[in-house]
Design a protein around this motif. Structure first.
Motif, PDB file in Angstrom:
ATOM      1  N   PHE A  10       0.843  -1.191   0.000  1.00  0.00           N
ATOM      2  CA  PHE A  10       0.000   0.000   0.000  1.00  0.00           C
ATOM      3  C   PHE A  10       0.884   1.248   0.000  1.00  0.00           C
ATOM      4  O   PHE A  10       2.051   1.195   0.400  1.00  0.00           O
ATOM      5  N   LEU A  11       0.285   2.354  -0.425  1.00  0.00           N
ATOM      6  CA  LEU A  11       0.944   3.655  -0.363  1.00  0.00           C
ATOM      7  C   LEU A  11       0.197   4.526   0.636  1.00  0.00           C
ATOM      8  O   LEU A  11      -1.000   4.796   0.471  1.00  0.00           O
ATOM      9  N   LEU A  12       0.890   4.967   1.659  1.00  0.00           N
ATOM     10  CA  LEU A  12       0.299   5.848   2.665  1.00  0.00           C
ATOM     11  C   LEU A  12       0.572   7.300   2.274  1.00  0.00           C
ATOM     12  O   LEU A  12       1.723   7.725   2.209  1.00  0.00           O
ATOM     13  N   LEU A  13      -0.496   8.055   2.014  1.00  0.00           N
ATOM     14  CA  LEU A  13      -0.317   9.446   1.597  1.00  0.00           C
ATOM     15  C   LEU A  13       0.274  10.312   2.699  1.00  0.00           C
ATOM     16  O   LEU A  13       0.920  11.314   2.436  1.00  0.00           O
ATOM     17  N   GLY A  14       0.019   9.930   3.952  1.00  0.00           N
ATOM     18  CA  GLY A  14       0.583  10.678   5.069  1.00  0.00           C
ATOM     19  C   GLY A  14      -0.179  11.957   5.363  1.00  0.00           C
ATOM     20  O   GLY A  14      -1.324  12.140   4.949  1.00  0.00           O
ATOM     21  N   VAL A  89       5.661   3.633   1.019  1.00  0.00           N
ATOM     22  CA  VAL A  89       5.276   2.247   0.780  1.00  0.00           C
ATOM     23  C   VAL A  89       5.247   1.462   2.093  1.00  0.00           C
ATOM     24  O   VAL A  89       6.144   1.583   2.927  1.00  0.00           O
ATOM     25  N   ILE A  90       4.186   0.660   2.270  1.00  0.00           N
ATOM     26  CA  ILE A  90       4.117  -0.295   3.369  1.00  0.00           C
ATOM     27  C   ILE A  90       3.593  -1.606   2.797  1.00  0.00           C
ATOM     28  O   ILE A  90       2.658  -1.612   1.982  1.00  0.00           O
ATOM     29  N   CYS A 167      -8.423  -4.874  -5.204  1.00  0.00           N
ATOM     30  CA  CYS A 167      -8.055  -5.192  -6.581  1.00  0.00           C
ATOM     31  C   CYS A 167      -7.904  -3.960  -7.462  1.00  0.00           C
ATOM     32  O   CYS A 167      -7.692  -4.076  -8.659  1.00  0.00           O
ATOM     33  N   SER A 168      -8.032  -2.772  -6.883  1.00  0.00           N
ATOM     34  CA  SER A 168      -7.885  -1.569  -7.706  1.00  0.00           C
ATOM     35  C   SER A 168      -6.849  -0.650  -7.074  1.00  0.00           C
ATOM     36  O   SER A 168      -5.654  -0.892  -7.175  1.00  0.00           O
ATOM     37  N   SER A 169      -7.288   0.391  -6.381  1.00  0.00           N
ATOM     38  CA  SER A 169      -6.345   1.333  -5.782  1.00  0.00           C
ATOM     39  C   SER A 169      -5.692   0.746  -4.536  1.00  0.00           C
ATOM     40  O   SER A 169      -6.311  -0.006  -3.779  1.00  0.00           O
ATOM     41  N   ASN A 170      -4.435   1.079  -4.329  1.00  0.00           N
ATOM     42  CA  ASN A 170      -3.728   0.685  -3.107  1.00  0.00           C
ATOM     43  C   ASN A 170      -3.235   1.911  -2.332  1.00  0.00           C
ATOM     44  O   ASN A 170      -2.339   1.811  -1.494  1.00  0.00           O
ATOM     45  N   VAL A 171      -3.825   3.074  -2.620  1.00  0.00           N
ATOM     46  CA  VAL A 171      -3.412   4.340  -1.998  1.00  0.00           C
ATOM     47  C   VAL A 171      -4.291   4.614  -0.778  1.00  0.00           C
ATOM     48  O   VAL A 171      -5.502   4.822  -0.905  1.00  0.00           O
ATOM     49  N   ILE A 172      -3.681   4.593   0.404  1.00  0.00           N
ATOM     50  CA  ILE A 172      -4.393   4.840   1.661  1.00  0.00           C
ATOM     51  C   ILE A 172      -4.251   6.316   2.010  1.00  0.00           C
ATOM     52  O   ILE A 172      -3.141   6.803   2.245  1.00  0.00           O
ATOM     53  N   ASP A 173      -5.361   7.022   2.048  1.00  0.00           N
ATOM     54  CA  ASP A 173      -5.329   8.453   2.366  1.00  0.00           C
ATOM     55  C   ASP A 173      -5.298   8.636   3.880  1.00  0.00           C
ATOM     56  O   ASP A 173      -6.241   9.124   4.500  1.00  0.00           O
ATOM     57  N   HIS A 174      -4.175   8.237   4.460  1.00  0.00           N
ATOM     58  CA  HIS A 174      -3.991   8.327   5.914  1.00  0.00           C
ATOM     59  C   HIS A 174      -2.505   8.194   6.192  1.00  0.00           C
ATOM     60  O   HIS A 174      -1.703   7.999   5.270  1.00  0.00           O
TER      61      HIS A 174
END
Length: 314
Positions: A10-14, A89-90, A167-174
Motif C-alpha cells: 500500500f501507499l500511505l499518503l501521510g 510504501v508499506i 483489486c484496484s487502488s492501493n493508496v491509503i489516504d492516511h
C-alpha cells in the motif's frame, strides 16, 4: 482470494507533501515521542522500583503506561520515518500487523480506563473494604481481561478488513493502516464488514463508558455526602484527571470510528488520529502521575540514589 492478493503493498499518503511542513512535523513528533517514551517508561520504572507505589492504582497506571508506550510505538516511529525519507510504501503484511497491534492496544487502553474508574469507586465509596475489594488477584484478573478483550478486538478488526478484496487502488489516504481508510479501498461488498466493525467498536466504547459513568455516579454521590473539605478536594482532583483523559480519548475515538467510511472527512479523521495515536500517550503520564505527590517523591528518591549513591529521605 486471487483478487485480494493482487495488492501486495500500500501507499500511505501521510499528513502532507510540503517539504517544509514535513520537517516541522518530524521535529514535533520526535519531541512528542521522546516525551512519550520518557514519561511512560519512566513511570513504569518508578512503579517497579518504589515499594510505596505497589498499590492497585499504580498497578493499573503501570499497565496504562506500558500500553501507551506500545501503541504509540506501533505508529509514531513509522510516521516519522516516512516524513524524513518520503517513502510511502508499506507492505500488505506490515499493514495488517500494524492494524492488528493498534486495534488490540487501543482496546486494552479502553478497558484499562474502566478498571481505573472501578478502582477509584472502590477507594472513594468503600474505603474500609478497599484492600479486600482490590486485592491482587482481582487487579490481575481485571488487567488480564483488558488484554484478552483487546486481542479479540484486534482479531475482529484485522480479520474483517483484510478478508476484503483489494483489486484496484492501493493508496491509503492516511498516515497509518487504520481500519476506515483501508476498508475504503475494498472493491468487494463491504456493507456487512462495516456493520460488524461499527457494532464491535460501539460495543467496546459504550460498554466501557457505561461502566465508567456508573462508577462516577456513585463517586459523586459519595463526594456530595462528605463533610470534610480536604476529602472533597482530593476526590475531585482524582476525578478531574480521569475525566480529562477519558474525554480526549473517547471523543477522538468516536469521531474517527463510529461513522461509515462513506461519511468520513479525511482531514478530520487525520487530526483525530494524531491526537489518539501520538498526543494522548504523551499526556497520560502528566495527567495521572506527574501531579501526584507520591510519584514526585518516588522520582526524587530514585534521582537522589542515582546522583548521590544513597537513598533519599523525601
Amino acid at each position: 482470494m486471487e483478487n485480494r492478493t493482487e495488492v501486495t503493498e500500500f501507499l500511505l499518503l501521510g499528513l502532507t507533501d510540503d517539504p517544509r511542513l514535513r520537517v516541522f512535523l518530524f521535529i514535533t513528533f520526535l519531541l512528542i515521542y521522546t516525551l512519550t517514551v520518557a514519561g511512560n517508561l519512566g513511570m513504569l520504572l518508578l512503579i517497579l522500583l518504589d515499594p510505596r507505589l505497589h498499590t492497585p492504582m499504580y498497578f493499573f497506571l503501570g499497565n496504562l503506561s506500558l500500553v501507551d508506550f506500545c501503541y504509540s510505538s506501533v505508529v509514531t516511529p513509522s510516521v516519522m520515518a516516512r516524513l524524513l525519507t518520503g517513502n510511502k510504501v508499506i507492505s500488505y503484511n506490515a499493514c495488517a500487523a500494524q492494524m492488528f497491534l493498534f486495534a488490540t492496544l487501543i482496546c486494552v487502553e479502553n478497558y484499562l480506563f474502566t478498571a481505573m474508574a472501578y478502582d477509584r469507586y472502590a477507594a472513594v465509596c468503600k474505603p474500609l473494604r478497599y484492600t479486600t475489594t482490590m486485592r491482587s488477584s482481582v487487579c490481575a484478573g481485571l488487567v488480564m481481561g483488558c488484554y484478552v478483550l483487546g486481542l479479540l478486538n484486534g482479531c475482529i478488526h484485522t480479520g474483517e478488513t483484510f478478508s476484503q478484496s483489494f483489486c484496484s487502488s492501493n493508496v491509503i489516504d492516511h498516515f497509518f493502516c487504520d481500519v476506515p481508510p483501508v476498508m475504503a479501498l475494498s472493491c468487494s461488498d463491504k456493507r456487512v464488514s462495516e456493520l460488524v466493525l461499527v457494532y464491535d467498536v460501539s460495543f467496546h466504547i459504550f460498554f466501557a463508558m457505561l461502566l465508567i459513568s456508573t462508577s462516577y455516579i456513585f463517586i459523586f454521590h459519595t463526594i456530595l455526602r462528605m463533610r470534610a473539605a480536604a476529602g472533597h478536594h482530593k476526590a475531585l482532583s482524582t476525578c478531574a484527571s480521569h475525566f480529562t483523559a477519558v474525554s480526549i480519548f473517547y471523543g477522538t475515538i468516536i469521531l474517527m470510528h463510529l461513522k461509515p467510511s462513506s461519511s468520513h472527512s479525511v482531514d478530520t479523521a487525520k487530526i483525530a488520529s494524531v491526537f489518539y495515536t501520538i498526543v494522548i500517550p504523551m499526556l497520560n503520564p502528566m495527567v495521572y502521575s506527574l501531579r501526584n505527590k507520591e510519584v514526585k517523591s518516588a522520582f526524587l528518591k530514585v534521582m537522589n540514589a542515582l546522583v548521590c549513591g544513597r537513598p533519599s529521605k523525601v
